[in-house]
Design a protein around this motif. Structure first.
Motif, mmCIF file in Angstrom:
data_model
loop_
_atom_site.group_PDB
_atom_site.id
_atom_site.type_symbol
_atom_site.label_atom_id
_atom_site.label_comp_id
_atom_site.label_asym_id
_atom_site.label_seq_id
_atom_site.Cartn_x
_atom_site.Cartn_y
_atom_site.Cartn_z
ATOM 1 N N PRO A 321 0.798 -1.236 0.000
ATOM 2 C CA PRO A 321 0.000 0.000 0.000
ATOM 3 C C PRO A 321 0.826 1.279 0.000
ATOM 4 O O PRO A 321 0.270 2.356 -0.246
ATOM 5 C CB PRO A 321 -0.819 -0.118 1.309
ATOM 6 N N LEU A 325 0.199 5.598 -6.213
ATOM 7 C CA LEU A 325 -0.986 5.161 -6.941
ATOM 8 C C LEU A 325 -0.669 4.942 -8.421
ATOM 9 O O LEU A 325 -0.024 5.771 -9.067
ATOM 10 C CB LEU A 325 -2.100 6.208 -6.791
ATOM 11 N N ARG A 383 -9.340 2.053 4.188
ATOM 12 C CA ARG A 383 -8.785 3.010 3.228
ATOM 13 C C ARG A 383 -7.330 2.672 2.884
ATOM 14 O O ARG A 383 -6.903 2.818 1.738
ATOM 15 C CB ARG A 383 -8.900 4.418 3.785
ATOM 16 N N TYR A 384 -6.588 2.200 3.884
ATOM 17 C CA TYR A 384 -5.177 1.854 3.664
ATOM 18 C C TYR A 384 -5.048 0.678 2.705
ATOM 19 O O TYR A 384 -4.298 0.728 1.722
ATOM 20 C CB TYR A 384 -4.527 1.534 5.008
ATOM 21 N N ARG A 387 -5.740 0.914 -1.185
ATOM 22 C CA ARG A 387 -4.743 1.430 -2.124
ATOM 23 C C ARG A 387 -4.286 0.346 -3.099
ATOM 24 O O ARG A 387 -3.715 0.649 -4.139
ATOM 25 C CB ARG A 387 -3.545 2.000 -1.356
ATOM 26 N N SER A 389 -5.542 -1.996 -5.727
ATOM 27 C CA SER A 389 -6.772 -1.994 -6.513
ATOM 28 C C SER A 389 -7.393 -3.387 -6.595
ATOM 29 O O SER A 389 -6.698 -4.415 -6.558
ATOM 30 C CB SER A 389 -6.489 -1.476 -7.926
#
Length: 518
Positions: A321, A325, A383-384, A387, A389
């Motif tokens: 993570p 991105l 949320r972590y 990252r 996908s």
């Protein structure tokens, strides 16, 4: 007008293309002029070549010299053309036989004192020359071991320009000083990571506890399945990933040449042995860019990335993570196709990239060793991990959530844990069963079988399919997930010595696909 020609090789990705190097000496302003789409490093060859010729006791023609690199439309980069340029210039000046020069392919960089320095990419260059029908190739002495890996080619190693001129004149070679340079190392731009070459010291028996994880590692090695490991720091994620290559069988000759070719281009060949015979292990740092991950560069300098450096081996993505991105999503193409294609306005390069992916992550950003010490809320944890996908995780066959080993496991697991040698034997037998079943097909492992072929040729009886039928009915399994579960089922059956997967093989594969808690 005096004219002479020899040949060299231009690299585009891992493919070598023979280039005609012609030198013409004419009237005009004295100087050396290069034409044929050279890059900056190649354009500087005029100064290196002139100094090397003079310092080797040869005469520099005080006239106008034009050196043409053909085909002109093919990008040419680097200093490996120095030796061919020098030979063609001296051949045009009648210092060497033009007919002898014309029958050779020459690769090497010249030092100002006339030494021939090692260059990266010698193996793919010789493979390209051999495919074009050339069998006599001059290479730097430091690259001799790498060059001799190609069968049917006469390798002529030279340490200095004097030695090359003696060969071209059919004279006794001069005595060379012992100043051999190590092979050139030019790692890919921005490629931050680590590899493992001393894997003999890594043994699966070093890991205490994590029986389910060791089982998943064995399945991954036997079928080439990708693996996801989630768990707190210190639970063994990195230790497991580093030991996966030790379970894989040695590379076959063709695969070893492919891997060695990639590392030759990248300048990362290990010292002491030019041929890479063990599956590589590469772990890029989380600061790696997209180009560092899959390869890239400028128009005339396309380099392999981590995905290709791990070809036929293991690509370990630790702290997944934490990667920027989009970087890991760039792996989706090589995961499906087994290669990376990089297109620029001036060139298109292809790099093989068929690897086993291992993703590892902490369950939350604070990376607390114990759950009671973690202050992250469920939203922060979600949320972590998001990252990573969904489409990338959808391509991972085996998923495990690890827990820290218990005190009993740390103290007493030594009596029951299996060594790498024991597990590797089972992996080899399972791969042999798969290879026998896939004989005549273009696939070697279960993970490579396309979905349609998997269902058409390797369909399972209905009594073995009930676990996935139920998962499809309640919507917890997709069509892509079904294919991956079936591939893993075949690998589990191969490890168990069964001719066809049973329902318990399918159930274990489904559990690993959903995310098994260790």
């Amino acid at each position: 007008m005096a004219l002479a020609k020899t040949r060299s090789v231009a690299l585009v990705g891992v493919d070598g293309y023979v280039v005609d190097v012609e030198a013409a000496i004419t009237s005009g302003v004295p100087g050396l002029h290069l034409v044929g789409l050279p890059d900056a490093a190649l354009s500087e060859a005029r100064d290196r070549v002139r100094a090397a010729i003079l310092n080797s006791g040869e005469q520099w023609p005080p006239r106008h010299i034009t050196v043409s690199l053909s085909p002109a439309s093919l990008p040419k980069r680097g200093s490996s053309f120095d030796l061919a340029i020098a030979a063609s210039v001296l051949g045009a000046a009648d210092a060497a036989s033009p007919s002898v020069c014309a029958g050779l392919v020459m690769i090497g960089e010249l030092g100002l004192d006339g030494r021939v320095r090692a260059v990266p990419g010698v193996l793919p260059a010789i493979l390209g020359a051999a495919d074009a029908g050339f069998t006599r190739i001059v290479v730097p002495k430091a690259n001799e071991a790498e060059a001799t890996l190609v069968p049917g080619v006469t390798v002529i190693p030279v340490g200095t320009l004097r030695t090359l001129m003696a060969y071209l004149r059919d004279e006794s070679p001069p005595v060379e000083e012992d100043h051999e340079d190590p092979p050139a190392a030019t790692p890919a731009d921005g490629l931050a990571g680590r590899s493992r070459s001393r894997r003999g010291a890594l043994d699966l028996s070093d890991i205490r506890g994590q029986g389910d994880a060791r089982r998943a590692l064995e399945i991954s090695a036997a079928g080439g399945h990708h693996l996801w490991l989630s768990g707190p720091p210190g639970c063994g994620k990195t230790m497991l990933a580093e030991r996966l290559p030790t379970l894989l069988p040695p590379l076959e000759r063709e695969a070893a040449l492919e891997v060695t070719t990639i590392h030759s281009v990248a300048g990362t060949l290990p010292t002491g042995g030019p041929l890479i015979t063990r599956p590589p292990f590469y772990a890029p740092h989380h600061t790696a860019t997209r180009a560092a991950m899959v390869g890239g560069g400028s128009n005339r300098q396309l380099r392999p990335g981590a995905a290709s450096l791990a070809h036929h081996g293991v690509l370990f993505i630790d702290e997944a993570p934490e990667f920027a991105l989009g970087v890991l999503d760039a792996l989706r193409q090589p995961l499906e196709e087994g290669e990376v294609t990089i297109s620029r306005s001036g060139a298109t390069a292809r790099f093989p990239a068929r690897f086993t992916l291992v993703l590892a992550a902490n369950p939350c950003p604070c990376a607390a060793a114990k759950a009671v010490e973690c202050g992250c809320t469920p939203a922060v944890r979600s949320r972590y991990l998001s990252r990573i996908s969904g489409p990338l995780l959808d391509r991972v066959d085996l998923k495990l959530e690890l827990q820290a080993a218990t005190q009993a496991e740390l103290r007493y697991d030594l009596e029951v844990v299996e060594s790498t040698e024991t597990v590797a034997e089972r992996v080899l037998l399972a791969r042999e069963r798969a290879a026998k079943r896939l004989a005549g097909a273009p696939w070697r492992t279960n993970s490579e079988i396309p979905g349609p072929e998997l269902r058409r040729t390797f369909g399972l009886p209905s009594e073995a399919m009930w676990p996935v039928d139920r998962a499809l009915e309640d919507g917890t399994l997709s069509a892509r997930g079904l294919d991956r579960v079936l591939r893993v089922s075949w690998t589990i059956a191969d490890l168990g010595g069964r001719d066809i997967p049973a329902d318990y093989d399918v159930s274990e594969a489904l559990e690993l696909w959903r995310g098994k808690r260790s």
